[in-house]
Design a protein around this motif. Structure first.
Motif, short mmCIF file in Angstrom:
data_model
loop_
_atom_site.label_atom_id
_atom_site.label_comp_id
_atom_site.label_asym_id
_atom_site.label_seq_id
_atom_site.Cartn_x
_atom_site.Cartn_y
_atom_site.Cartn_z
N ALA A 1 -52.96 48.76 30.10
CA ALA A 1 -53.77 47.64 29.62
C ALA A 1 -55.11 47.61 30.34
N VAL A 2 -55.09 47.91 31.62
CA VAL A 2 -56.29 47.99 32.47
C VAL A 2 -56.08 49.10 33.49
N GLN B 1 -53.76 39.72 32.33
CA GLN B 1 -53.59 38.38 31.76
C GLN B 1 -54.73 38.02 30.82
N SER B 2 -55.94 38.37 31.17
CA SER B 2 -57.09 38.01 30.35
C SER B 2 -57.22 38.87 29.10
N GLU B 3 -56.50 39.98 29.06
CA GLU B 3 -56.60 40.91 27.93
C GLU B 3 -55.44 40.77 26.95
N GLU C 1 -52.44 42.19 22.03
CA GLU C 1 -51.48 41.79 21.00
C GLU C 1 -52.03 42.09 19.61
N LYS C 2 -53.33 41.89 19.43
CA LYS C 2 -53.97 42.19 18.15
C LYS C 2 -53.88 43.69 17.86
N PHE C 3 -54.20 44.52 18.87
CA PHE C 3 -54.09 45.97 18.68
C PHE C 3 -52.66 46.37 18.36
N ALA C 4 -51.70 45.79 19.08
CA ALA C 4 -50.29 46.11 18.86
C ALA C 4 -49.87 45.79 17.42
#
Length: 293
Positions: A83-84, A118-120, A125-128
């Motif tokens: 994620a990061v 947390q901020s991403e 979720e949109k990409f998933a």
């Protein structure tokens, strides 16, 4: 003669798991003559010289093989993306997906390091959701909090899986979470380079669960489309392939052709624009490739 599976290849030796356990083998000279190199994952016929040593006599037909990492008969690829650190990249993910699809290997997208993102979360979720709509399975995991580890385990049962992804995304950490006794070496991200150092030096199949085998690999050292032809790229994007059934022209490349269902889907918002842009970038890259002789 007994048959078995190559579990590890190191320094010219092949470690074959057969009916009587592990045996260290060398390849017969005929393989060099026929330019056949045994690979981890190969089903082989071997001749035992004694309890511990033998020779590989035959390599069975493969259902697929990867060059980098060198492994055969792969059932699925766990594409590990963080994620990061390093930042999640749809371009890089799509490049991996195309190579995996071309080799007829089932992909599973695994997004790691959720505890640091947390901020991403909303963006991820949109990409998933978009990749699930494209036909892929997506899992969120964290080696630190054990999130998603139990959910991942059943996917590995009864299969040869490759863990692949950019260095530093947490492949070894994920394997350690799945099987803590492995204690695989993990290197921190280099803040200067923005990526991790490779910690895996050879390909080896590791037992996970009851009968799953996982390859912790050094990663793909080449992500170039050296084998794919322009007309084949369409089939490496399941969402684009499905839409192309409604294109007016057979063999539509979805760039300049009229009445293209793929371009219409992008305009309508039913196909994410970035997926289509990546398709066009890859298509041009393939067209610009020097011809092979």
């Amino acid at each position: 003669m007994p048959e078995g599976k190559i579990i590890k290849a190191l320094s010219g030796f092949y470690y074959v798991l057969g009916p009587d356990g592990m045996i260290q083998c060398r390849g017969r000279g005929i393989f060099r003559k026929n330019k056949v190199t045994p690979l981890v994952g190969d089903e082989v016929v071997y001749q035992a010289e004694n309890e511990n040593e033998g020779y590989i006599m035959e390599v069975k037909e493969r259902k697929n093989e990867l060059v980098r990492p060198p492994i055969a008969n792969v059932d699925q690829a766990i594409l590990v993306f963080s994620a990061v650190e390093p930042e999640f990249s749809t371009m890089l993910l799509d490049r991996f997906l195309v190579l995996i699809e071309y080799n007829h290997i089932r992909p599973l997208i695994c997004i790691t390091k959720l505890d640091l993102a947390q901020s991403e979360t909303q963006k991820l979720e949109k990409f998933a959701l978009e990749y699930r709509d494209a036909g892929y399975e997506v899992l969120f995991t964290s080696s630190e909090t054990s999130q998603g580890i139990e959910e991942l385990s059943p996917y590995l049962e009864g299969k040869i899986s490759v863990f692949a992804g950019q260095s530093g995304v947490g492949k070894s950490s994920l394997l350690n979470a799945l099987r803590p006794d492995l204690d695989l070496k993990v290197n921190d991200i280099s803040q200067h380079l923005g990526r991790g150092k490779h910690t895996t030096r050879h390909v080896e199949l590791i037992k996970i669960g009851r009968n799953g085998l996982v390859a912790d690999t050094p990663g793909f050292s080449s992500l170039e489309f050296t084998e794919i032809e322009p007309t084949e790229l369409n089939f490496c994007f399941p969402d684009i392939e499905k839409l192309s059934e409604d294109c007016k022209f057979r063999g539509c490349l979805h760039v300049s052709e009229p009445k293209c269902a793929v371009k219409a889907a992008v305009e309508a918002g039913s196909l994410p624009g970035y997926r289509y842009e990546h398709y066009k970038v890859f298509l041009q890259e393939i067209k610009d490739r020097k011809p092979r002789y």
